[in-house]
Design an enzyme around this catalytic site. Structure first.
Site, PDB file in Angstrom:
ATOM      1  N   HIS A 244      39.954 -37.584  56.256  1.00 15.30           N
ATOM      2  CA  HIS A 244      39.881 -36.893  54.978  1.00 15.30           C
ATOM      3  C   HIS A 244      38.718 -35.912  55.016  1.00 15.30           C
ATOM      4  CE1 HIS A 244      42.193 -40.537  53.367  1.00 15.30           C
ATOM      5  NE2 HIS A 244      43.017 -39.524  53.495  1.00 15.30           N
ATOM      6  N   GLU A 247      35.044 -36.316  53.533  1.00 13.60           N
ATOM      7  CA  GLU A 247      34.250 -37.502  53.861  1.00 13.60           C
ATOM      8  C   GLU A 247      33.312 -37.196  55.031  1.00 13.60           C
ATOM      9  OE1 GLU A 247      37.379 -40.399  54.347  1.00 13.60           O
ATOM     10  OE2 GLU A 247      38.040 -40.125  52.282  1.00 13.60           O
ATOM     11  N   ARG A 299      40.609 -32.827  50.465  1.00 11.78           N
ATOM     12  CA  ARG A 299      40.882 -34.101  51.140  1.00 11.78           C
ATOM     13  C   ARG A 299      41.924 -34.000  52.255  1.00 11.78           C
ATOM     14  NH1 ARG A 299      41.580 -39.893  49.931  1.00 11.78           N
ATOM     15  NH2 ARG A 299      43.694 -40.552  50.408  1.00 11.78           N
ATOM     16  N   HIS A 369      36.122 -43.900  57.285  1.00 12.87           N
ATOM     17  CA  HIS A 369      36.324 -43.129  56.064  1.00 12.87           C
ATOM     18  C   HIS A 369      35.095 -43.313  55.169  1.00 12.87           C
ATOM     19  CE1 HIS A 369      40.808 -42.291  56.149  1.00 12.87           C
ATOM     20  NE2 HIS A 369      40.665 -43.085  57.190  1.00 12.87           N
ATOM     21  N   GLU A 443      35.194 -48.112  55.294  1.00 13.78           N
ATOM     22  CA  GLU A 443      34.751 -47.198  54.237  1.00 13.78           C
ATOM     23  C   GLU A 443      33.233 -47.241  54.222  1.00 13.78           C
ATOM     24  OE1 GLU A 443      36.585 -45.229  52.417  1.00 13.78           O
ATOM     25  OE2 GLU A 443      38.615 -46.060  52.513  1.00 13.78           O
TER      26      GLU A 443
END
Ligand SMILES: *[C@@H]1O[C@H](CO)[C@@H](O)[C@H](O)[C@H]1NC(C)=O
Ligand SMILES: *[C@@H]1O[C@H](CO)[C@@H](O)[C@H](O)[C@H]1NC(C)=O
Ligand SMILES: *[C@@H]1O[C@H](CO)[C@@H](O)[C@H](O)[C@H]1NC(C)=O
Ligand SMILES: *[C@@H]1O[C@H](CO)[C@@H](O)[C@H](O)[C@H]1NC(C)=O
Ligand SMILES: [Zn+2]
Length: 480
Positions: A244, A247, A299, A369, A443
């Protein structure tokens, strides 16, 4: 004249001789050996509730909110035409509690009217970006419906302006002396990242090689770096980042890991040295560059829509394992648009083809991510767990413990569909479906103070923690 049979044999022998011992000295563009040919991925989707974002139901909100149906990328489009960046002045980041019934439905309506967009969320909270022009009206709706929220960022553009300041003179001088431009004190453009990878391959030809495994839609290279001492008994791990575009902490962290392993290989533990590392720091280079020059909060990838459709697909909804199920949209304007079919996008296709045809037998697949500080394992497509979920949970918790010991950040470990929400077409599900044992979506930080607009001072602490996690994973892989 026909070539003599021995010329053919000689050629074959030479090829084998050249490929086997010198495998670590690939020139950019040369390829690592492949296993068989690639089959076209099948549509494995089944009948399931599809979360689409089309056809908003008529609702009393229409009076308050106005019937705004502009596409999500209209701001970006205006900026493109004007040759300026998308301006987020006055836009805000809110953290909304979603535990009360009806809150999710309300947020869904606000999103469909394009007044807000979703940044992150779990079972109980949602982080939303409220557009500058919508702050007043969305505030009114929240008041009327008794929805509680905190304003986390008052002015997003201010944060964006402060996020990635230029390097000071000393750093710039260091860059020039080092032979590459990566610093982990700044978020770098794609050119610096690729330059750094090529530098490592040139500097450490015995252990580092770089291979372009495909091209993005706009024909940027998809570069995989391999670190390996070539032992035939080595295990293999695939790591990627930058799925993405916005990020930024993800490619920064992944390149930090590359740097630590490649620059200190001889001093590394046997756990690290007995693994062939395959690392793709920027899965979505077109989107990544777009976030640097046009829209910081983009994104998806940058495939143009057909006709008047919106731009881009969500590469992490485009993989061919249960593609088209829950938590992915068929609407091209959605931020979670799944693409027109499984592997419709060149970036996701390149990864799948590479992993499927590689001679490496991958024991782990890690995809970085942001944000939220979660360590997620499959399945993502629905709230079911794979047969070996206990193994994934145990190792995940060891990784999280190492992260916390290193830098103090707390990561929550769990099955992604249960901990957060179902999302089909993810690369982690696909990798798990290929039989790769330790498959995780990580994440990274933070938990929502800065969200995607994480200041550069966070790069080193976040990346150091991730590296500690990688070391634990490496040791667990050797226990298999
Ligand atoms: C806010 O509400 C007013 C009045 O209901 C409406 O005219 C206006 O278009 C709305 N603004 C936005 C950005 O939706
Ligand atoms: C969900 O998010 C909120 C706010 O960011 C956080 O306080 C909470 O711990 C999260 N829940 C889980 C299960 O991670
Ligand atoms: C909102 O909360 C207040 C006080 O907590 C209550 O009096 C009111 O009825 C609530 N309104 C709605 C729409 O839930
Ligand atoms: C790959 O490794 C696993 C164990 O990690 C092993 O069970 C499997 O047989 C290997 N596959 C091949 C094709 O070498
Ligand atoms: Zn992501």
């Amino acid at each position: 004249m026909k070539p003599c049979w021995w010329t053919v044999v000689l050629l074959a022998v030479t090829t084998v001789a050249l490929c086997s011992p010198l495998i670590n000295e690939l020139e950019p563009g040369q390829e690592w050996p492949k296993r068989g040919s690639v089959k076209q991925p099948q549509d494995e989707s089944e009948d399931e509730d599809t979360l689409t974002e089309e056809t908003p139901p008529s609702h009393p909100e229409a009076e308050i909110l106005g019937e705004i149906k502009e596409e999500i990328s209209s701001l970006a489009r205006a900026a493109e035409n004007a040759d300026t960046k998308v301006d987020y002045s006055g836009a805000q980041l809110w953290k909304v509690s979603t535990e009360k019934t009806g809150v999710r439905a309300t947020l869904g309506r606000l999103r469909r009217r394009n007044l807000i967009s979703t940044w992150a969320g779990n079972q109980t909270y949602m982080d939303i970006l409220v557009k500058q022009t919508a702050v007043q009206n969305v505030t009114r709706v929240m008041k009327r419906e008794n929805i509680t929220y905190d304003i986390i960022i008052e002015d997003l553009q201010k944060r964006i302006n402060e996020e990635n300041p230029p390097l000071d003179e000393n750093e710039v001088e260091l860059q020039d002396r080092r032979g590459h431009r990566m610093t982990w004190k700044q978020y770098h453009r794609l050119e610096d990242i690729h330059g750094f990878m090529d530098y490592l391959a040139k500097t450490y030809p015995k252990i580092v090689s770089v291979n372009t495994i495909g091209k993005s839609y706009e024909e940027r290279d998809l570069k995989v770096l391999r670190i390996s001492d070539g032992k035939p008994t080595n295990k293999a791990v695939f790591i990627d980042g930058g799925f993405h575009a916005r990020e930024w902490i993800s490619p920064a962290t992944v390149t930090y890991i590359i740097n630590q392993i490649a620059e200190n290989f001889d001093e590394e533990s046997d756990d690290i040295k007995n693994i062939d590392w395959y690392i793709l720091p920027v899965v979505n280079p077109d989107g990544y560059e777009y976030t640097h020059v046009k829209d910081r909060l983009w994104r998806k990838n940058r495939r143009p829509g057909i006709g008047r459709q919106c731009v881009g697909a969500d590469l992490n909804r485009n993989f061919g394992y249960r593609w088209g199920g829950k938590g992915a949209s068929s609407n091209p304007c959605s931020d979670i648009y799944r693409g027109s079919r499984p592997f419709s996008e060149p970036e996701s296709r390149a990864i799948a083809e590479f992993i499927k045809t590689s001679t490496a037998n991958f024991s782990a697949y890690l995809t970085f991510h942001s944000y939220g500080q979660y360590l997620l394992y499959p399945w993502g497509y629905d709230t079911v767990a794979p047969p070996d979920h206990k193994d994934l949970d145990i190792v995940g918790k060891k990784i999280a413990a190492a992260i916390e010991t290193t830098g103090g950040s707390k990561f929550t470990v769990g099955c992604s569909s249960k901990l957060l929400y179902p999302a089909s077409g993810g690369s982690d599900d696909w990798a798990k479906g290929q039989g790769i044992k330790y498959t995780y979506t990580i994440e990274l930080g933070d938990t929502g103070r800065y969200g995607f607009v994480l200041p550069t001072t966070f790069i080193e602490p976040v990346a150091r923690e991730a590296l500690a996690g990688i070391r634990v994973l490496a040791s667990e892989i050797h226990k298999l």
